[in-house]
Design a protein around this motif. Structure first.
Motif, PDB file in Angstrom:
ATOM      1  N   CYS A   1       0.872  -1.188   0.000  1.00 43.21           N
ATOM      2  CA  CYS A   1       0.000   0.000   0.000  1.00 43.21           C
ATOM      3  C   CYS A   1       0.902   1.229   0.000  1.00 43.21           C
ATOM      4  CB  CYS A   1      -0.889  -0.028   1.235  1.00 43.21           C
ATOM      5  SG  CYS A   1      -1.914   1.450   1.477  1.00 43.21           S
ATOM      6  N   THR A   2       0.780   2.050  -1.021  1.00 43.12           N
ATOM      7  CA  THR A   2       1.557   3.281  -1.071  1.00 43.12           C
ATOM      8  C   THR A   2       0.613   4.473  -0.999  1.00 43.12           C
ATOM      9  OG1 THR A   2       1.532   3.280  -3.492  1.00 43.12           O
ATOM     10  CG2 THR A   2       3.418   2.246  -2.421  1.00 43.12           C
ATOM     11  N   TYR A   3       1.108   5.573  -0.455  1.00 45.34           N
ATOM     12  CA  TYR A   3       0.254   6.741  -0.285  1.00 45.34           C
ATOM     13  C   TYR A   3       1.004   7.988  -0.707  1.00 45.34           C
ATOM     14  CZ  TYR A   3       2.898   6.588   4.064  1.00 45.34           C
ATOM     15  OH  TYR A   3       3.900   6.512   4.977  1.00 45.34           O
ATOM     16  N   GLN A   4       0.228   9.063  -0.911  1.00 44.64           N
ATOM     17  CA  GLN A   4       0.780  10.267  -1.540  1.00 44.64           C
ATOM     18  C   GLN A   4       1.176  11.364  -0.572  1.00 44.64           C
ATOM     19  OE1 GLN A   4       1.324  10.146  -4.872  1.00 44.64           O
ATOM     20  NE2 GLN A   4       0.603   8.047  -4.616  1.00 44.64           N
ATOM     21  N   THR A   5       0.584  11.403   0.613  1.00 48.68           N
ATOM     22  CA  THR A   5       0.907  12.488   1.531  1.00 48.68           C
ATOM     23  C   THR A   5       1.350  11.902   2.867  1.00 48.68           C
ATOM     24  OG1 THR A   5      -1.354  12.669   2.367  1.00 48.68           O
ATOM     25  CG2 THR A   5      -0.780  14.007   0.461  1.00 48.68           C
ATOM     26  N   SER A   6       1.930  12.719   3.703  1.00 51.30           N
ATOM     27  CA  SER A   6       2.564  12.206   4.915  1.00 51.30           C
ATOM     28  C   SER A   6       1.807  12.527   6.199  1.00 51.30           C
ATOM     29  CB  SER A   6       3.977  12.763   5.026  1.00 51.30           C
ATOM     30  OG  SER A   6       3.923  14.173   5.067  1.00 51.30           O
ATOM     31  N   GLY A   7       0.803  13.349   6.119  1.00 51.42           N
ATOM     32  CA  GLY A   7       0.145  13.785   7.341  1.00 51.42           C
ATOM     33  C   GLY A   7      -0.942  12.847   7.810  1.00 51.42           C
ATOM     34  N   PHE A   8      -0.565  11.788   8.522  1.00 50.40           N
ATOM     35  CA  PHE A   8      -1.575  10.870   9.001  1.00 50.40           C
ATOM     36  C   PHE A   8      -1.143  10.265  10.329  1.00 50.40           C
ATOM     37  CE2 PHE A   8       0.526   6.808   8.162  1.00 50.40           C
ATOM     38  CZ  PHE A   8       1.466   7.173   7.223  1.00 50.40           C
ATOM     39  N   TYR A   9      -2.138   9.757  11.054  1.00 51.63           N
ATOM     40  CA  TYR A   9      -1.872   9.160  12.358  1.00 51.63           C
ATOM     41  C   TYR A   9      -1.392   7.722  12.234  1.00 51.63           C
ATOM     42  CZ  TYR A   9      -4.182  13.180  14.453  1.00 51.63           C
ATOM     43  OH  TYR A   9      -4.512  14.447  14.839  1.00 51.63           O
ATOM     44  N   GLY A  10      -1.952   6.981  11.295  1.00 50.71           N
ATOM     45  CA  GLY A  10      -1.580   5.581  11.182  1.00 50.71           C
ATOM     46  C   GLY A  10      -2.203   4.904   9.994  1.00 50.71           C
ATOM     47  N   LEU A  11      -1.747   3.668   9.742  1.00 52.07           N
ATOM     48  CA  LEU A  11      -2.202   2.862   8.610  1.00 52.07           C
ATOM     49  C   LEU A  11      -2.884   1.612   9.153  1.00 52.07           C
ATOM     50  CD1 LEU A  11      -2.002   2.625   5.431  1.00 52.07           C
ATOM     51  CD2 LEU A  11      -0.032   1.152   5.845  1.00 52.07           C
ATOM     52  N   SER A  12      -4.119   1.392   8.693  1.00 49.66           N
ATOM     53  CA  SER A  12      -4.896   0.214   9.118  1.00 49.66           C
ATOM     54  C   SER A  12      -5.051  -0.756   7.965  1.00 49.66           C
ATOM     55  CB  SER A  12      -6.301   0.645   9.572  1.00 49.66           C
ATOM     56  OG  SER A  12      -6.263   1.607  10.569  1.00 49.66           O
ATOM     57  N   TRP A  13      -5.377  -1.991   8.301  1.00 52.66           N
ATOM     58  CA  TRP A  13      -5.699  -3.016   7.312  1.00 52.66           C
ATOM     59  C   TRP A  13      -7.009  -3.695   7.695  1.00 52.66           C
ATOM     60  CZ3 TRP A  13      -3.149  -3.819   2.797  1.00 52.66           C
ATOM     61  CH2 TRP A  13      -1.893  -3.227   2.674  1.00 52.66           C
TER      62      TRP A  13
ATOM     63  N   ASP B   1      -5.718   7.136   8.452  1.00 54.23           N
ATOM     64  CA  ASP B   1      -6.394   8.092   9.331  1.00 54.23           C
ATOM     65  C   ASP B   1      -5.616   9.402   9.216  1.00 54.23           C
ATOM     66  OD1 ASP B   1      -6.910   8.154  12.946  1.00 54.23           O
ATOM     67  OD2 ASP B   1      -7.821   9.304  11.320  1.00 54.23           O
ATOM     68  N   TRP B   2      -6.069  10.277   8.271  1.00 53.35           N
ATOM     69  CA  TRP B   2      -5.333  11.509   8.016  1.00 53.35           C
ATOM     70  C   TRP B   2      -5.408  12.443   9.214  1.00 53.35           C
ATOM     71  CZ3 TRP B   2      -2.628  10.621   3.868  1.00 53.35           C
ATOM     72  CH2 TRP B   2      -3.161   9.870   2.817  1.00 53.35           C
ATOM     73  N   ASN B   3      -4.359  13.251   9.432  1.00 51.37           N
ATOM     74  CA  ASN B   3      -4.376  14.179  10.564  1.00 51.37           C
ATOM     75  C   ASN B   3      -4.653  15.617  10.132  1.00 51.37           C
ATOM     76  OD1 ASN B   3      -2.015  15.056   9.448  1.00 51.37           O
ATOM     77  ND2 ASN B   3      -0.691  14.414  11.125  1.00 51.37           N
ATOM     78  N   THR B   4      -5.232  15.759   8.933  1.00 58.98           N
ATOM     79  CA  THR B   4      -5.679  17.084   8.500  1.00 58.98           C
ATOM     80  C   THR B   4      -7.151  16.983   8.164  1.00 58.98           C
ATOM     81  OG1 THR B   4      -5.054  16.577   6.223  1.00 58.98           O
ATOM     82  CG2 THR B   4      -3.447  17.746   7.570  1.00 58.98           C
TER      83      THR B   4
END
Lengths: 112, 111
Positions: free
Chosen positions: B22-34, B91-94
């Motif tokens: 799983c790849t993502y585009q932005t860095s502002g997040f609390y965590g990655l779930s599955w 879970d984005w933090n913005t």
């Protein structure tokens, strides 16, 4: 302990009809969510409620309204159904605004 | 934008190990779930990574590297019942505090 329950399980509507999807949870969770899932797709957030008395728009809110009736119940209303709203609708809840969400069994809605 | 990329399908044999990225585009997040979802069923939570590194839960492990903007789910000793779709979620933090899901990876386990 039933977890998250949704009614109805299946529904067919004609274009322009309205209906309300019901969701209830018995886990004393603060946050509740409505998602839609189209074939072969992930879940897209329609609306969510971080706590009783508050609701906020998600990614795809157009054509929908919600009501957080109390801590247990969160309903989703389609005022004038359109074929583009054919989807599976999932309700979920979590303790807070949490990464660990508990999902209901879904409502399979077809709009003709 | 805030998006997640996953392979659409993966096939593996019973008993093997498979990794779903799983790849993502932005860095502002609390965590990655599955999450796991069997056909016709509801998504169920599998694991969560708030910090970089590996989290292990039985046969399933999940990994996060914020510096590489990527995570993965590792399934070991595959069983037929593991055939399902697997979704990463952030879970984005913005803005809103709610999950954004990837489009899912369909895992088919063959005998």
């Amino acid at each position: 302990n039933a977890g998250v329950t949704q009614t109805p399980k299946f529904q067919v509507l004609k274009t322009g009809q309205s209906m309300t999807l019901q969701c209830a949870q018995d886990m004393n969770h603060n946050s509740m969510y409505w998602y839609r899932q189209d074939p072969g797709m992930g879940l897209r957030l329609i609306y969510y409620s971080a706590s009783e008395g508050t609701t906020d728009k998600g990614e795809v809110p157009n054509g929908y309204n919600v009501s957080r009736l109390n801590k247990r119940e969160f309903s989703l209303r389609l005022e004038s159904a359109a074929p583009s709203q054919t989807s599976v609708y999932f309700c979920a809840s979590s303790v807070g605004t949490s990464y660990e969400q508990y999902f209901g069994p879904g409502t399979r809605l077809t709009v003709t | 934008g805030q998006s997640l990329e996953q392979p659409s399908e993966v096939t593996a044999v019973e008993g093997a190990i498979v990794q779903i990225n799983c790849t993502y585009q932005t860095s502002g997040f609390y965590g990655l779930s599955w999450y796991q979802q069997h056909d016709g069923g509801a998504p169920t939570f599998l694991s969560y990574n708030a910090l970089d590194g590996l989290e292990e839960t039985g046969r399933f492990s999940s990994f996060l590297s914020r510096s590489d903007s990527y995570g993965y789910l590792l399934l070991q000793e595959l069983q037929m019942k593991d055939s399902a779709s697997y979704f990463c979620a952030v879970d984005w933090n913005t803005g809103r505090r709610a999950l954004t899901f990837g489009s899912g990876t369909r895992l088919q386990v063959q005998p």
